[in-house]
Design an enzyme around this catalytic site. Structure first.
Site, PDB file in Angstrom:
ATOM      1  CE1 TYR A 142      -2.099 -12.219  44.026  1.00  0.00           C
ATOM      2  CE2 TYR A 142      -0.801 -13.769  45.324  1.00  0.00           C
ATOM      3  CZ  TYR A 142      -1.665 -13.510  44.281  1.00  0.00           C
ATOM      4  OH  TYR A 142      -2.107 -14.542  43.497  1.00  0.00           O
ATOM      5  CD  GLU A 163      -4.819 -13.141  42.041  1.00  0.00           C
ATOM      6  OE1 GLU A 163      -3.894 -13.825  41.610  1.00  0.00           O
ATOM      7  OE2 GLU A 163      -5.442 -12.328  41.326  1.00  0.00           O
TER       8      GLU A 163
END
Ligand code: GDP
Ligand code: MN
Length: 379
Positions: free
Chosen positions: A101, A190
């Site tokens: 991530y 993101e």
């Protein structure tokens, strides 16, 4: 304003972040053609502006163009969290070894952009943050210096990357993501998952999410054009076109307030007296009758609303203008729910006269208005 995955990934691409070179389809036939062009296994992905598409069945692998067409047909018929799927992204399938991530957000308390990374990618990062926060590594970026290489390496080592080439690639991606965030005036950028793919352990952004700051959109006409109006509810659209801040909530007391702070306070006072607000709605400073009428229409469109509480503090906003807007809206919409209005400040006296002439309940304090609204919502 949220961007679709495919839009976010196209932006990433222009900043040099590696992404799969897929294309968007609106029909199963188009998905088949794209898969045929790609010429290998593909992944078919629902393009809706919500997360968790994978879990909801909106991300499917297909080995052949036939299969891609079939999967696209299934996904294009789906609704994910209430949103109908109108487009799918057909990407070459990646050979995933690990899912990481990487995200950029604004850390208001630190007055810095924060970059966060985790080895526990792919899954819901909010979940990771809530249950195992130690799995998230964060650095905060000095706005004058920008993201320093040592900070990007801190993230890379912090999430367990060791191979030199991978670390180097990660540093490049982190720097690019920071630039995307700053240069687009985003509030979120993101990559989840940032995947480690193939035997060469290359990094690749398999999913992308960008949320742009609406207040800065005027500086980015190219990004503003990416808005997908089909993903907006009627209420959201009308609010945007009229310059109103509107957020739908779960309760049954519709709120119309001027100023974000006063709107928050109004919601608190409603809750204090045991009620639940149906929405946050800030008509802003100096709202004229037209805007007030639009606000009224938006509130009354919500079928959960059982009473409307109007709380106006007239400064630049003139009470009589607001009152006229309300009366105008009432004539248009003819609502079946009661109203309670509290208007103080500039031209409050005239406002009260206009509202009382229209048979509307008025209150002098916020507490009184909120209590009345809570009672009416219960009745
Ligand atoms: P989200 O569920 O809305 O976040 O959608 P994602 O794009 O993140 O996809 C969800 C999951 O599907 C990922 O975490 C991967 O595990 C898987 N996935 C996505 N793209 C690929 C791919 O190209 N190949 C493989 N094998 N899995 C993929
Ligand atoms: Mn994802």
């Amino acid at each position: 304003m949220k961007l679709h995955e495919y839009q976010s990934k196209r932006l990433f691409d222009t900043y040099g972040i590696p992404v799969p070179q897929g294309e968007v389809a609106e029909t199963p036939e188009q998905a088949r053609e794209i898969a045929a062009r790609i010429g290998g296994p593909v992944v078919v992905k629902a393009q809706v502006l919500v997360g968790g598409r994978g879990k909801a069945g909106g991300v499917k692998l297909a080995k052949t163009p036939d299969e891609a067409e079939q999967r696209a047909k299934e996904i294009l018929g789906m609704e994910i969290k209430g949103l109908p799927v109108k487009k799918v992204l057909v990407d070459p399938a990646a050979d995933i070894r690990e899912e990481l991530y990487l995200g950029a957000v604004l850390d208001r308390a630190a007055r810095r952009v924060a970059l966060m990374a985790s080895a526990a990618g792919g899954v819901d990062i909010e979940e990771v943050a809530a249950t195992t926060p130690e799995k998230i590594v964060t650095v905060r970026v000095d706005p004058l210096v920008g993201l320093a290489d040592y900070q990007a390496r801190e993230l890379a080592y912090g999430i367990g990357l060791r191979e030199r080439a991978t670390v180097r690639q990660f540093v490049g991606i982190a720097r690019a993501l920071y630039r995307v965030f700053v240069e687009t005036d985003a509030s979120l950028a993101e990559i989840n998952p940032l995947a480690v793919v193939g035997s060469e352990h290359q990094l690749m952004a398999l999913d992308g999410k960008i949320v742009l700051d609406d207040n800065a959109l005027f500086r980015h006409s190219d990004l503003a054009e990416m808005r997908d109006e089909s993903e907006e509810t009627e209420a959201e659209r009308e609010a945007r076109l009229n310059g109103l801040s509107y957020v739908e909530l779960e309760g049954n007391i519709g709120c119309m307030v001027n100023g974000a702070g006063l709107a928050m306070a109004t919601m608190d006072v409603i809750k204090f007296f045991g009620g639940e607000p149906a929405n946050f709605l800030d008509i802003g400073g100096g709202a004229r009758a037209e805007k007030v009428a639009a606000a009224m229409r938006i509130i009354l469109r919500d079928p959960n609303v059982r009473v409307v509480l109007i709380n106006i503090f007239g400064g630049i906003t003139r009470g009589d203008e607001v009152a006229r807007g309300i009366v105008q809206a009432l004539e248009e919409v003819k609502p079946s729910v009661p109203f309670v209005a509290r208007i103080v400040g500039t031209n409050a006296e005239q406002a009260r006269e206009i509202l009382q002439a229209a048979d509307m309940m008025t209150a002098t304090t916020l507490a009184e208005a909120a209590q009345k609204a809570v009672e009416l919502a219960r009745a």
